[in-house]
Design a protein around this motif. Structure first.
Motif, short mmCIF file in Angstrom:
data_model
loop_
_atom_site.label_atom_id
_atom_site.label_comp_id
_atom_site.label_asym_id
_atom_site.label_seq_id
_atom_site.Cartn_x
_atom_site.Cartn_y
_atom_site.Cartn_z
N ARG A 110 50.10 36.59 42.29
CA ARG A 110 50.38 36.32 43.71
C ARG A 110 51.51 37.18 44.23
O ARG A 110 52.46 37.45 43.53
N GLN A 111 51.38 37.52 45.48
CA GLN A 111 52.47 38.12 46.25
C GLN A 111 52.42 37.43 47.60
O GLN A 111 51.59 37.76 48.44
N GLU A 112 53.26 36.41 47.78
CA GLU A 112 53.18 35.58 48.97
C GLU A 112 54.41 35.72 49.85
O GLU A 112 55.49 36.05 49.38
N SER A 166 56.30 35.37 43.67
CA SER A 166 55.63 36.56 43.18
C SER A 166 55.30 36.36 41.71
O SER A 166 56.18 35.99 40.93
N THR A 167 54.05 36.54 41.33
CA THR A 167 53.66 36.53 39.92
C THR A 167 52.89 37.81 39.67
O THR A 167 52.08 38.22 40.49
N TYR A 222 39.71 39.96 39.74
CA TYR A 222 39.03 39.80 41.01
C TYR A 222 39.98 39.19 42.03
O TYR A 222 40.88 38.43 41.70
N ASP A 223 39.78 39.58 43.27
CA ASP A 223 40.61 39.11 44.37
C ASP A 223 40.06 37.79 44.90
O ASP A 223 38.86 37.64 45.10
N VAL A 250 46.40 37.32 46.56
CA VAL A 250 46.13 36.47 45.40
C VAL A 250 44.93 37.04 44.64
O VAL A 250 43.87 37.28 45.22
N SER A 251 45.12 37.24 43.34
CA SER A 251 44.01 37.69 42.50
C SER A 251 44.09 36.99 41.15
O SER A 251 45.07 36.32 40.82
#
Length: 140
Positions: free
Chosen positions: A7-9, A14-15, A26-27, A32-33
């Motif tokens: 994740r980048q929110e 952030s992960t 896959y997205d 989020v993927s």
């Protein structure tokens, strides 16, 4: 398969993968993927939460993907779980783990190193011992 949420929110969470070769990605939606790893694959995972002033929480994990019937640890963002080879759960330990990981990268790809090396490194980092001797050895 071990599935890892990346994740980048805008909320500051952030992960991301630090290293590893997922068998597929896959997205889900923007920012989020999912990355999927085969059994016994070794990968690095970072969780970081920041606000407008600083990093609130910083966690680094070196993990081994689980297979059917394996005992695993539950880690937020990883399903169904994974074997923890190294964990750094605060800023001080994460900074030391990142430094050690940078030294490993100078010699080889981190996902090719045996799980026993990561367990030994984790022990030395947690005990506050110098890791330079371990990192100079020809384990690559």
């Amino acid at each position: 398969m071990t599935r890892v949420s990346l994740r980048q929110e805008d909320t500051g969470l952030s992960t991301r993968l630090l290293f590893g070769n997922p068998s597929s990605t896959y997205d889900i939606r923007q920012g989020v993927s999912i990355a999927a790893f085969q059994q016994d694959a070794v990968f690095g995972y970072e969780r970081r939460r920041s606000n407008y002033r600083s990093v609130d929480g910083w966690q680094i994990f070196i993990l081994k993907a689980a297979g059917p019937g394996d005992l695993t640890s539950r880690i937020r963002g990883i399903q169904p779980g994974a074997e923890i080879l190294l964990s750094a759960l605060n800023h001080f330990h994460a900074r030391r783990a990142t430094h050690a990981l940078d030294l490993v990268w100078q010699h080889t790809e981190p996902h090719t190193i045996s799980p026993s090396f990561w367990l030994r490194l984790f022990t030395q980092l947690q005990a506050g011992l110098d890791t330079s001797d371990l990192l100079r050895r020809q384990v690559w």
